[in-house]
Design a protein around this motif. Structure first.
Motif, PDB file in Angstrom:
ATOM      1  N   VAL A 177      37.113  40.649  47.828  1.00 42.31           N
ATOM      2  CA  VAL A 177      35.882  41.039  47.125  1.00 42.31           C
ATOM      3  C   VAL A 177      36.140  41.170  45.623  1.00 42.31           C
ATOM      4  CG1 VAL A 177      34.206  42.902  46.837  1.00 42.31           C
ATOM      5  CG2 VAL A 177      34.836  42.132  49.131  1.00 42.31           C
ATOM      6  N   GLN A 178      37.264  41.741  45.266  1.00 45.43           N
ATOM      7  CA  GLN A 178      37.570  41.897  43.840  1.00 45.43           C
ATOM      8  C   GLN A 178      37.753  40.538  43.161  1.00 45.43           C
ATOM      9  OE1 GLN A 178      40.860  44.653  44.370  1.00 45.43           O
ATOM     10  NE2 GLN A 178      39.591  46.397  43.787  1.00 45.43           N
ATOM     11  N   ASP A 179      38.390  39.595  43.845  1.00 53.07           N
ATOM     12  CA  ASP A 179      38.535  38.248  43.284  1.00 53.07           C
ATOM     13  C   ASP A 179      37.168  37.576  43.155  1.00 53.07           C
ATOM     14  OD1 ASP A 179      41.254  38.611  43.175  1.00 53.07           O
ATOM     15  OD2 ASP A 179      41.697  37.444  44.979  1.00 53.07           O
ATOM     16  N   TRP A 180      36.340  37.738  44.188  1.00 52.36           N
ATOM     17  CA  TRP A 180      34.977  37.178  44.155  1.00 52.36           C
ATOM     18  C   TRP A 180      34.170  37.777  43.005  1.00 52.36           C
ATOM     19  CZ3 TRP A 180      30.932  40.674  45.208  1.00 52.36           C
ATOM     20  CH2 TRP A 180      29.646  40.125  45.261  1.00 52.36           C
ATOM     21  N   ALA A 181      34.249  39.091  42.851  1.00 45.13           N
ATOM     22  CA  ALA A 181      33.489  39.755  41.792  1.00 45.13           C
ATOM     23  C   ALA A 181      33.957  39.302  40.411  1.00 45.13           C
ATOM     24  CB  ALA A 181      33.611  41.269  41.924  1.00 45.13           C
ATOM     25  N   ALA A 182      35.269  39.248  40.226  1.00 46.22           N
ATOM     26  CA  ALA A 182      35.800  38.841  38.925  1.00 46.22           C
ATOM     27  C   ALA A 182      35.399  37.413  38.591  1.00 46.22           C
ATOM     28  CB  ALA A 182      37.320  38.981  38.917  1.00 46.22           C
ATOM     29  N   ALA A 183      35.423  36.530  39.591  1.00 47.29           N
ATOM     30  CA  ALA A 183      35.048  35.134  39.352  1.00 47.29           C
ATOM     31  C   ALA A 183      33.588  35.014  38.943  1.00 47.29           C
ATOM     32  CB  ALA A 183      35.319  34.302  40.604  1.00 47.29           C
ATOM     33  N   GLY A 184      32.755  35.966  39.401  1.00 49.03           N
ATOM     34  CA  GLY A 184      31.342  35.948  39.042  1.00 49.03           C
ATOM     35  C   GLY A 184      30.996  36.832  37.861  1.00 49.03           C
ATOM     36  N   GLY A 185      32.020  37.389  37.193  1.00 50.74           N
ATOM     37  CA  GLY A 185      31.766  38.247  36.043  1.00 50.74           C
ATOM     38  C   GLY A 185      31.164  39.581  36.411  1.00 50.74           C
ATOM     39  N   ARG A 186      31.370  40.024  37.627  1.00 49.06           N
ATOM     40  CA  ARG A 186      30.799  41.283  38.105  1.00 49.06           C
ATOM     41  C   ARG A 186      31.871  42.363  38.146  1.00 49.06           C
ATOM     42  NH1 ARG A 186      26.678  43.099  41.498  1.00 49.06           N
ATOM     43  NH2 ARG A 186      25.804  41.028  41.787  1.00 49.06           N
ATOM     44  N   SER A 187      31.518  43.555  37.721  1.00 51.83           N
ATOM     45  CA  SER A 187      32.434  44.691  37.775  1.00 51.83           C
ATOM     46  C   SER A 187      32.149  45.496  39.035  1.00 51.83           C
ATOM     47  CB  SER A 187      32.255  45.566  36.538  1.00 51.83           C
ATOM     48  OG  SER A 187      32.972  46.771  36.676  1.00 51.83           O
ATOM     49  N   VAL A 188      33.138  45.587  39.918  1.00 56.31           N
ATOM     50  CA  VAL A 188      33.005  46.382  41.137  1.00 56.31           C
ATOM     51  C   VAL A 188      34.229  47.277  41.264  1.00 56.31           C
ATOM     52  CG1 VAL A 188      32.824  46.371  43.640  1.00 56.31           C
ATOM     53  CG2 VAL A 188      31.632  44.627  42.316  1.00 56.31           C
ATOM     54  N   GLN A 189      34.013  48.573  41.288  1.00 55.18           N
ATOM     55  CA  GLN A 189      35.101  49.522  41.480  1.00 55.18           C
ATOM     56  C   GLN A 189      35.217  49.885  42.965  1.00 55.18           C
ATOM     57  OE1 GLN A 189      33.993  52.798  38.896  1.00 55.18           O
ATOM     58  NE2 GLN A 189      35.305  52.019  37.261  1.00 55.18           N
ATOM     59  N   ILE A 190      36.412  50.289  43.360  1.00 55.40           N
ATOM     60  CA  ILE A 190      36.661  50.744  44.728  1.00 55.40           C
ATOM     61  C   ILE A 190      37.231  52.154  44.672  1.00 55.40           C
ATOM     62  CG2 ILE A 190      38.038  50.406  46.813  1.00 55.40           C
ATOM     63  CD1 ILE A 190      35.867  48.304  46.475  1.00 55.40           C
ATOM     64  N   SER A 191      36.629  53.049  45.438  1.00 58.15           N
ATOM     65  CA  SER A 191      37.196  54.390  45.575  1.00 58.15           C
ATOM     66  C   SER A 191      37.592  54.603  47.030  1.00 58.15           C
ATOM     67  CB  SER A 191      36.195  55.473  45.141  1.00 58.15           C
ATOM     68  OG  SER A 191      35.059  55.492  45.984  1.00 58.15           O
ATOM     69  N   TYR A 192      38.665  55.336  47.213  1.00 60.89           N
ATOM     70  CA  TYR A 192      39.102  55.761  48.545  1.00 60.89           C
ATOM     71  C   TYR A 192      38.903  57.262  48.645  1.00 60.89           C
ATOM     72  CZ  TYR A 192      41.248  51.844  51.016  1.00 60.89           C
ATOM     73  OH  TYR A 192      41.461  50.693  51.740  1.00 60.89           O
ATOM     74  N   THR A 193      38.176  57.702  49.661  1.00 59.66           N
ATOM     75  CA  THR A 193      38.025  59.121  49.942  1.00 59.66           C
ATOM     76  C   THR A 193      38.941  59.471  51.105  1.00 59.66           C
ATOM     77  OG1 THR A 193      35.780  59.264  49.104  1.00 59.66           O
ATOM     78  CG2 THR A 193      36.419  60.875  50.755  1.00 59.66           C
TER      79      THR A 193
END
Length: 581
Positions: A177-193
């Motif tokens: 997902v992070q590779d997909w987001a970066a390729a599309g110029g999208r910023s997506v953060q991931i948090s672990y609870t």
């Protein structure tokens, strides 16, 4: 690890979460980039399984940002995400879309959380339920594009903390997902609870983050649930929040040695449970504790401040512990929300920051060959900065270059990796770093230099690179740290009723030449063999490590595929220390 939170377990999907927010209702085709969250954010949990309107409670409480709990599959084995696992609440703009749009119109946002205690306990957390990494990644991307998100949260507790296969699948999917987001110029953060002790993560929680490192998944926030300790002690909840977070800080410093103290504290989130938690009166978070935690959080510059849950922020049930609708202590309505609300935006204006990703994340080349990949950057907060790009870690005989060597955050560059004829076969992690002033972020590209034509070299036979490449496995196959025959890693196959769990690597050997494939295996019906220009195999069932050898003679092409697999419906098979000679 805490015992089940009984009050929430009765409601079908509950637990804790953490995160912050980032949304604008998307169309489901989503190329637009959501607005990043503030550097410091207060985002209390909203019990999405209730009949309450998130927009209504956000307005009443004054909480601009909400953590939405939870997203999960409807049944164990399913790969389809739903709100609260209810098929009547699909991931669709028709479900919560209008509420989210209203929250955004007031300057706020939301973040969905995957998992929760009930899902983690019952096997409906999406990565525990679904055995396809690609399908898990698709579920994450569906939620992101449907609601145009800038952060996803993973609430991992109870059985999900011991499901190693699910942990690894989840992190592999996050990387995709992070590779997909970066390729599309999208910023997506991931948090672990994650659950915590009063001194930091238990080993099970730490293993979740170690798996993320293994698979190259970036964890932006580690949010600890500072309640439900279940240790028999009477707690000062504010003091224990600080000691738990300080312990986590030390653990993160070991995991991420390149991060500054400010960056480490900026990776931490804490989630409280106002009033009497599930354990009982010995774990009571008071109104005075709220003020102490707020002052500490501001001073440390942590990322996320939260509590479970917005519906509890009232004093309607004095003396009651673990309720989903009240705190169990005397308090004004929305006292905890009002105390924590000023935390959002924390230390002044949002700082400029960016992310770096590379796709694909690995490749194999023969000596004398070359390969390329795309290095993408994205703005994660503030304004776009000029990012200088470097590639390090190339072994002798291998060169790695980037063109251009600097980009404006949001831009991309081409990575070219070339292996000379003298490059030694092996698997090598190359570090791709983006730097902008004092900021630096890195990602890993795994290069495998295959054996020279006719050399008969099997690459990464002991899996000591910590990754599969250049092996490929059917869904669920992964590198594991236990059991191993030699070194620190081995491979685990994942047979199911519909697959043998096969892992393979293709080699080009000398034509019409005799070879022997050897390796160590463990498990029921462990098959080791080759196919292609030669066909030979053997198998065994063994509770401990057993050595198998497979003699074979190549045909005219010399190309063979080495394979390891188990059998349909049987248990996992492990392999280690393979070679062809």
């Amino acid at each position: 690890m805490r015992r089940p939170r009984s009050a929430r377990a009765l409601l079908a999907t509950l637990a804790t979460v953490a995160a912050s927010a980032g949304l604008v209702i998307g169309t489901g085709t989503g190329a637009q980039a959501a607005t990043p969250l503030p550097a410091h954010v207060f985002a209390p949990y909203f019990e999405a399984y209730s009949s309450d309107s998130p927009a209504d409670l956000a307005q009443k409480s004054g909480a601009k940002y909400l953590t939405m709990a939870f997203v999960q599959s409807d049944a164990k084995g399913s790969c389809t995400p739903y709100w609260n696992g209810r098929t009547g609440q699909p991931i669709s703009s028709s479900v919560f879309g209008a509420d989210i749009a209203t929250i955004r119109s007031r300057g706020g946002d939301v973040i969905p959380s995957f998992g929760g205690y009930a899902a983690d306990n019952g096997g409906t957390e999406i990565a525990d339920s679904c055995t396809s990494v690609d399908s898990i990644a698709a579920a994450y991307e569906k939620v992101i594009t449907t609601y145009d998100l800038s952060r996803l949260d993973m609430d991992i507790e109870d059985n999900s903390l011991t499901d190693k296969a699910g942990i690894d699948r989840r992190n592999q999917a996050i990387k995709k997902v992070q590779d997909w987001a970066a390729a599309g110029g999208r910023s997506v953060q991931i948090s672990y609870t994650l659950p915590t002790t009063t001194n930091g993560l238990a080993s099970s929680g730490l293993a979740v983050l170690q798996s993320a490192n293994t698979y190259g998944a970036k964890v932006d926030v580690v949010n600890i649930m500072t309640f439900d300790y279940y240790d028999g002690a009477t707690h000062n909840m504010a003091n224990d929040t600080q000691s738990a977070a300080t312990g986590l800080y030390g653990q993160l410093a070991s995991l991420y040695p390149s991060k500054t103290p400010a960056q480490l504290w900026g990776t931490i989130g804490v989630t409280e449970m106002p009033g009497i938690d599930d354990y009982g009166a010995a774990e009571t978070f008071t109104t005075a504790d709220a003020t102490a935690v707020y002052d500490w959080a501001v001073a440390k510059g942590i990322n996320t401040l939260s509590f479970w849950a917005l519906q509890r922020d009232n004093g309607g049930c004095p003396g009651t512990g673990g309720s989903d609708t009240c705190s169990g202590i005397a308090q004004d309505p929305w006292y905890f929300s009002h105390t924590f609300e000023p935390f959002t935006g924390g230390g002044g204006p949002v700082s400029d920051d960016f992310s770096v990703a590379v796709a694909p994340g690995s490749a194999s080349v023969a000596p004398g060959g070359s390969t390329t990949a795309t290095v993408s950057t994205a703005v994660t907060s503030g304004d776009a900065k000029t990012v200088a790009l470097t590639a390090t870690g190339a072994p002798a005989g291998v060169t790695a270059s980037l063109s251009p060597s600097s980009v404006t955050a949001g831009g991309s560059a081409r990575l070219t990796v070339s292996a000379s004829a003298s490059a030694a076969p092996g698997t090598y992690p190359l570090t791709i770093t983006g730097s902008a002033g004092a900021l630096a972020h890195s990602t890993t590209f795994t290069l495998t230099v295959s054996g020279p034509g006719g050399g008969g070299t099997l690459v990464n036979g002991g899996f000591e690179s910590g990754s599969l490449a250049p092996w490929t496995c059917e869904s669920g196959g992964a590198v594991v740290s236990s059991p191993t025959h030699g070194g620190s890693y081995a491979v685990k196959t994942a047979p199911t009723s519909s697959q043998t769990g096969e892992c393979t690597q293709t080699l080009t050997l000398k034509p019409n030449t005799a070879y022997t494939l050897s390796g160590w295996v463990q498990g029921d019906y462990a098959y080791l063999g080759v196919r292609g220009s030669a066909s030979a195999s053997t198998w065994t069932s063994s509770a401990g490590w057993a050595r198998l050898t497979v003699p074979f003679t190549t045909g005219a092409s010399g190309t063979v595929t080495v394979y390891l697999h188990g059998w349909y419906g049987q248990s996992a098979v492990y392999g280690d220390d393979f070679s062809v000679a």
